[in-house]
Design a protein around this motif. Structure first.
Motif, PDB file in Angstrom:
ATOM      1  N   GLY A 159       0.820  -1.206   0.000  1.00 26.50           N
ATOM      2  CA  GLY A 159       0.000   0.000   0.000  1.00 26.50           C
ATOM      3  C   GLY A 159       0.850   1.251   0.000  1.00 26.50           C
ATOM      4  N   ALA A 160       0.282   2.310  -0.540  1.00 24.16           N
ATOM      5  CA  ALA A 160       0.939   3.624  -0.492  1.00 24.16           C
ATOM      6  C   ALA A 160      -0.028   4.672  -1.018  1.00 24.16           C
ATOM      7  CB  ALA A 160       2.222   3.635  -1.328  1.00 24.16           C
ATOM      8  N   TYR A 213      -4.033  -4.339   6.870  1.00 25.95           N
ATOM      9  CA  TYR A 213      -2.959  -3.355   6.708  1.00 25.95           C
ATOM     10  C   TYR A 213      -1.614  -4.079   6.799  1.00 25.95           C
ATOM     11  CZ  TYR A 213       0.438   0.061   8.439  1.00 25.95           C
ATOM     12  OH  TYR A 213       1.584   0.796   8.652  1.00 25.95           O
ATOM     13  N   ARG A 230       8.120   9.944  -3.571  1.00 28.05           N
ATOM     14  CA  ARG A 230       8.877   8.786  -3.084  1.00 28.05           C
ATOM     15  C   ARG A 230      10.364   8.993  -3.292  1.00 28.05           C
ATOM     16  NH1 ARG A 230       5.702   4.121  -2.199  1.00 28.05           N
ATOM     17  NH2 ARG A 230       7.657   3.011  -2.182  1.00 28.05           N
ATOM     18  N   ALA A 260      14.850  -1.528   3.297  1.00 26.44           N
ATOM     19  CA  ALA A 260      13.681  -2.302   2.847  1.00 26.44           C
ATOM     20  C   ALA A 260      12.414  -1.484   3.044  1.00 26.44           C
ATOM     21  CB  ALA A 260      13.618  -3.638   3.581  1.00 26.44           C
ATOM     22  N   GLY A 261      12.503  -0.172   2.839  1.00 21.74           N
ATOM     23  CA  GLY A 261      11.341   0.698   3.057  1.00 21.74           C
ATOM     24  C   GLY A 261      11.071   0.820   4.548  1.00 21.74           C
ATOM     25  N   SER A 262       9.811   0.996   4.912  1.00 19.91           N
ATOM     26  CA  SER A 262       9.450   1.116   6.336  1.00 19.91           C
ATOM     27  C   SER A 262       9.869  -0.159   7.057  1.00 19.91           C
ATOM     28  CB  SER A 262       7.946   1.287   6.497  1.00 19.91           C
ATOM     29  OG  SER A 262       7.494   2.416   5.795  1.00 19.91           O
ATOM     30  N   VAL A 281       1.107  12.636  15.757  1.00 21.80           N
ATOM     31  CA  VAL A 281       0.527  12.482  14.408  1.00 21.80           C
ATOM     32  C   VAL A 281      -0.379  11.250  14.416  1.00 21.80           C
ATOM     33  CG1 VAL A 281       1.026  12.121  11.955  1.00 21.80           C
ATOM     34  CG2 VAL A 281       2.558  13.550  13.326  1.00 21.80           C
ATOM     35  N   TYR A 338      -4.161   9.219  12.657  1.00 21.25           N
ATOM     36  CA  TYR A 338      -5.163   9.085  11.587  1.00 21.25           C
ATOM     37  C   TYR A 338      -6.319   8.260  12.160  1.00 21.25           C
ATOM     38  CZ  TYR A 338      -0.677   9.743   9.170  1.00 21.25           C
ATOM     39  OH  TYR A 338       0.565  10.182   8.797  1.00 21.25           O
ATOM     40  N   GLY A 397       7.050   6.794  12.261  1.00 14.96           N
ATOM     41  CA  GLY A 397       8.191   7.681  11.991  1.00 14.96           C
ATOM     42  C   GLY A 397       8.234   8.838  12.986  1.00 14.96           C
ATOM     43  N   LYS A 405      16.531  10.027  14.948  1.00 12.02           N
ATOM     44  CA  LYS A 405      16.825  10.300  13.527  1.00 12.02           C
ATOM     45  C   LYS A 405      18.335  10.374  13.326  1.00 12.02           C
ATOM     46  CE  LYS A 405      13.380  12.483  10.680  1.00 12.02           C
ATOM     47  NZ  LYS A 405      12.768  13.704  10.193  1.00 12.02           N
ATOM     48  N   GLN A 455      13.730  10.098   7.076  1.00 10.88           N
ATOM     49  CA  GLN A 455      12.482   9.333   7.285  1.00 10.88           C
ATOM     50  C   GLN A 455      12.788   8.277   8.340  1.00 10.88           C
ATOM     51  OE1 GLN A 455      10.088   7.454   7.652  1.00 10.88           O
ATOM     52  NE2 GLN A 455       8.380   7.992   6.338  1.00 10.88           N
ATOM     53  N   ALA A 456      12.403   8.565   9.592  1.00 12.25           N
ATOM     54  CA  ALA A 456      12.853   7.740  10.714  1.00 12.25           C
ATOM     55  C   ALA A 456      12.275   6.326  10.712  1.00 12.25           C
ATOM     56  CB  ALA A 456      12.500   8.442  12.026  1.00 12.25           C
ATOM     57  N   LEU A 457      11.269   6.086   9.878  1.00 16.13           N
ATOM     58  CA  LEU A 457      10.673   4.742   9.831  1.00 16.13           C
ATOM     59  C   LEU A 457      11.517   3.774   8.990  1.00 16.13           C
ATOM     60  CD1 LEU A 457       8.341   3.036  10.750  1.00 16.13           C
ATOM     61  CD2 LEU A 457       6.904   4.062   9.004  1.00 16.13           C
ATOM     62  N   GLU A 478       7.742  -4.690  10.037  1.00 14.54           N
ATOM     63  CA  GLU A 478       7.085  -4.944   8.744  1.00 14.54           C
ATOM     64  C   GLU A 478       7.954  -5.846   7.873  1.00 14.54           C
ATOM     65  OE1 GLU A 478       5.618  -1.651   5.949  1.00 14.54           O
ATOM     66  OE2 GLU A 478       6.864  -2.897   4.661  1.00 14.54           O
TER      67      GLU A 478
HETATM   68  N1  EPU Z   1       6.917  11.460  10.250  1.00 12.64           N
HETATM   69  C1  EPU Z   1       7.726  12.131  11.131  1.00 12.64           C
HETATM   70  N2  EPU Z   1       9.055  11.858  11.104  1.00 12.64           N
HETATM   71  C2  EPU Z   1       9.596  10.958  10.261  1.00 12.64           C
HETATM   72  C3  EPU Z   1       8.759  10.275   9.366  1.00 12.64           C
HETATM   73  C4  EPU Z   1       7.400  10.537   9.382  1.00 12.64           C
HETATM   74  O1  EPU Z   1       7.286  12.962  11.922  1.00 12.64           O
HETATM   75  O2  EPU Z   1      10.814  10.776  10.307  1.00 12.64           O
HETATM   76  C5  EPU Z   1       5.464  11.761  10.269  1.00 12.64           C
HETATM   77  C6  EPU Z   1       5.102  12.981   9.440  1.00 12.64           C
HETATM   78  O3  EPU Z   1       4.144  13.718  10.159  1.00 12.64           O
HETATM   79  C7  EPU Z   1       4.406  12.423   8.224  1.00 12.64           C
HETATM   80  C8  EPU Z   1       3.813  11.118   8.764  1.00 12.64           C
HETATM   81  O4  EPU Z   1       4.750  10.670   9.750  1.00 12.64           O
HETATM   82  O5  EPU Z   1       3.418  13.269   7.765  1.00 12.64           O
HETATM   83  C9  EPU Z   1       3.652  10.041   7.711  1.00 12.64           C
HETATM   84  O6  EPU Z   1       4.881   9.894   6.996  1.00 12.64           O
HETATM   85  P1  EPU Z   1       4.895   9.364   5.487  1.00 12.64           P
HETATM   86  O7  EPU Z   1       3.871  10.073   4.673  1.00 12.64           O
HETATM   87  O8  EPU Z   1       6.302   9.374   5.025  1.00 12.64           O
HETATM   88  O9  EPU Z   1       4.381   7.891   5.617  1.00 12.64           O
HETATM   89  P2  EPU Z   1       4.714   6.734   6.629  1.00 12.64           P
HETATM   90  O10 EPU Z   1       3.535   6.548   7.524  1.00 12.64           O
HETATM   91  O11 EPU Z   1       6.027   6.943   7.298  1.00 12.64           O
HETATM   92  C10 EPU Z   1       3.631   4.923   5.126  1.00 12.64           C
HETATM   93  C11 EPU Z   1       3.982   3.564   4.633  1.00 12.64           C
HETATM   94  C12 EPU Z   1       4.898   3.645   3.440  1.00 12.64           C
HETATM   95  C13 EPU Z   1       4.164   4.390   2.337  1.00 12.64           C
HETATM   96  C14 EPU Z   1       3.788   5.779   2.838  1.00 12.64           C
HETATM   97  C15 EPU Z   1       2.916   6.525   1.850  1.00 12.64           C
HETATM   98  C16 EPU Z   1       3.852   2.044   6.507  1.00 12.64           C
HETATM   99  C17 EPU Z   1       4.580   1.216   7.503  1.00 12.64           C
HETATM  100  N3  EPU Z   1       4.600   2.782   5.693  1.00 12.64           N
HETATM  101  O12 EPU Z   1       4.821   5.505   5.624  1.00 12.64           O
HETATM  102  O13 EPU Z   1       5.176   2.337   2.980  1.00 12.64           O
HETATM  103  O14 EPU Z   1       4.956   4.520   1.172  1.00 12.64           O
HETATM  104  O15 EPU Z   1       3.038   5.663   4.068  1.00 12.64           O
HETATM  105  O16 EPU Z   1       1.662   5.936   1.798  1.00 12.64           O
HETATM  106  O17 EPU Z   1       2.620   1.998   6.465  1.00 12.64           O
HETATM  107  C18 EPU Z   1       6.686   0.505   3.261  1.00 12.64           C
HETATM  108  O18 EPU Z   1       5.703  -0.146   3.639  1.00 12.64           O
HETATM  109  O19 EPU Z   1       7.817  -0.001   3.155  1.00 12.64           O
HETATM  110  C19 EPU Z   1       6.494   1.915   2.922  1.00 12.64           C
HETATM  111  C20 EPU Z   1       7.499   2.702   2.539  1.00 12.64           C
END
Ligand code: EPU
Ligand code: FAD
Length: 337
Positions: free
Chosen positions: A127-128, A162, A222, A235-237, A260, A262, A274, A283, A296-298, A333
């Motif tokens: 998903g994304a 999810y 991205r 490996a992404g998140s 943060v 949802y 993250g 970070k 991107q801390a995740l 993940e």
């Molecule tokens: N954020 C921070 N600090 C960070 C990173 C994120 O504060 O270092 C906060 C920000 O507020 C940001 C929010 O987290 O707005 C969400 O961050 P982002 O949009 O980058 O998405 P994510 O939740 O970190 C998820 C998916 C990604 C996917 C993106 C876009 C998971 C585990 N990860 O990341 O999927 O590309 O959303 O939809 O659900 C993956 O699974 O490998 C992956 C990259």
């Protein structure tokens, strides 16, 4: 299918860990599936590998890896408003997204540039940017490695959630996914609701985006945000975003007003892992060549010749810090091997 021994795995997974598999082979034709079944009885453990973009080798792999190179995309059925398209599991995911756009078949555009293979896409219901494959998934066929029977799974059978499916749980390691069929739309239904997509489109002066415009925006976001595995292995998140119930969320929000979050249809809250990791001051934190990505801390990265063990230790440290500060246990993940 020639079996090679003591094969370096660095080119076969995106974390770029320098480790090896004791046996390694490739499958390119379905006619070779009988050999796969034979190998399954001969070699254990046996791992089907796609693009290697969601695995971490924490130690050498003492078993057989079968690199999936089954190829082919075909239109199965044209319906009034949709077309069913079957892609072989060894096709590149992003290549398939591009193929669909080129053929004016829509629904995959938000999932552009996710690395890996078509066959792995149902594993964690990739998903994304507001879409998951379950939104366009029709069916898949998979070889039951124990019985040798090819079985068909619809979306309900797959138990998609999810970043979840039956293949990560009760069916783990039991099936070789051979092909996936998607139900793609003839009319665009663009979804620009998530994240920065609208901002990117506006910055380009695009008011009525086409699916290709959405894909381009997703590709841009991205590329800006996520580390390129060719530069820093990853490996992404590394973790899933945690989901918690409303009462726990309200308690946390009192303590951390900026948290943060949802709101989900279930009434639960999804938190941004993250953000949680960043709040722990992690970070850019490094451990034996592994690091928390500074942008991107995740995402955990192989910053400098890290071992799989070092990445695993770092991930445990991150989990511990987040637990101590927020009382939340982050779930991994990435598939740990
Ligand atoms: N954020 C921070 N600090 C960070 C990173 C994120 O504060 O270092 C906060 C920000 O507020 C940001 C929010 O987290 O707005 C969400 O961050 P982002 O949009 O980058 O998405 P994510 O939740 O970190 C998820 C998916 C990604 C996917 C993106 C876009 C998971 C585990 N990860 O990341 O999927 O590309 O959303 O939809 O659900 C993956 O699974 O490998 C992956 C990259
Ligand atoms: P692999 O890593 O090769 O395998 C993953 C697991 O699936 C393993 O357990 C393997 O045994 C199994 N498997 C693979 N193929 C088969 C098969 N044919 N049959 C049975 N089992 C199989 N994921 C998202 O969901 N959203 C994202 O936005 C996202 N962004 C990413 C960004 C980057 C930079 C990276 C590196 C990864 C990202 N990922 C994302 C994770 C990853 O791309 C996906 O999970 C992808 O589907 C993995 O595909 P793969 O072919 O590389 O799988």
């Amino acid at each position: 299918m020639r079996i090679d021994t003591h094969v370096n795995l660095k080119p076969y997974h995106t974390f770029g860990i320098d480790t090896h598999a004791s046996q390694f082979t490739r499958i390119q034709h379905r006619a070779e599936l009988n050999l796969v079944l034979q190998f399954y009885t001969q070699y254990q453990p046996l791992l089907i590998l796609g693009g290697g973009s969601n695995v971490l080798f924490t130690k050498p792999f003492e078993g057989l890896i079968i690199k999936n190179e089954l190829k082919g995309i075909r239109i199965k059925k044209r319906l009034k408003n949709e077309t069913l398209v079957e892609a072989a599991s060894g096709e590149s995911w992003h290549g398939f997204v591009c193929w669909a756009l080129k053929h004016h078949l829509y629904g995959l555009e938000n999932l552009a540039l996710i690395p890996g293979s078509v066959g792995a896409s149902p594993m964690q219901n990739i998903g994304a940017y507001g879409r998951e494959i379950k939104d366009v998934f029709e069916t898949l066929e998979a070889l039951n490695l124990k019985t040798g029977v090819i079985e068909h799974f619809n979306a309900a059978d797959c138990k998609f959630g999810y970043r979840e499916s039956i293949f990560k749980h009760e069916c783990q390691g039991q099936y070789f996914i051979l092909s996936v069929t998607f139900r793609l739309h003839h009319q665009p239904r663009v979804n620009t609701s998530y994240g920065a997509i609208n901002a990117v489109l506006q910055s380009k002066g695009i008011l009525n985006p086409s699916p290709q415009d959405v894909a381009n925006a997703v590709i841009q976001i991205r590329s800006d945000k996520l580390p390129d595995p060719a530069k820093y292995g990853n490996a992404g998140s590394f973790f899933k975003n945690p989901e918690i119930d409303a009462s726990l969320f309200l308690k946390l929000q009192q303590q951390f007003p900026d948290i943060v979050h949802y709101l989900q249809a279930s009434g639960h809250y999804k938190l941004a892992a993250g953000w949680l990791i960043e709040q722990c001051g992690l970070k850019g934190y490094m451990h034996d060549g592994a690091a928390v990505h500074a942008a991107q801390a995740l995402v955990l990265i192989n910053a400098s010749a890290a071992t799989g063990k070092a990445v695993l230790e770092l991930s445990k440290h991150v989990q511990q810090c987040v637990f101590e500060r927020f009382g939340i246990t982050l779930q991994t993940e990435v598939n740990l091997l």
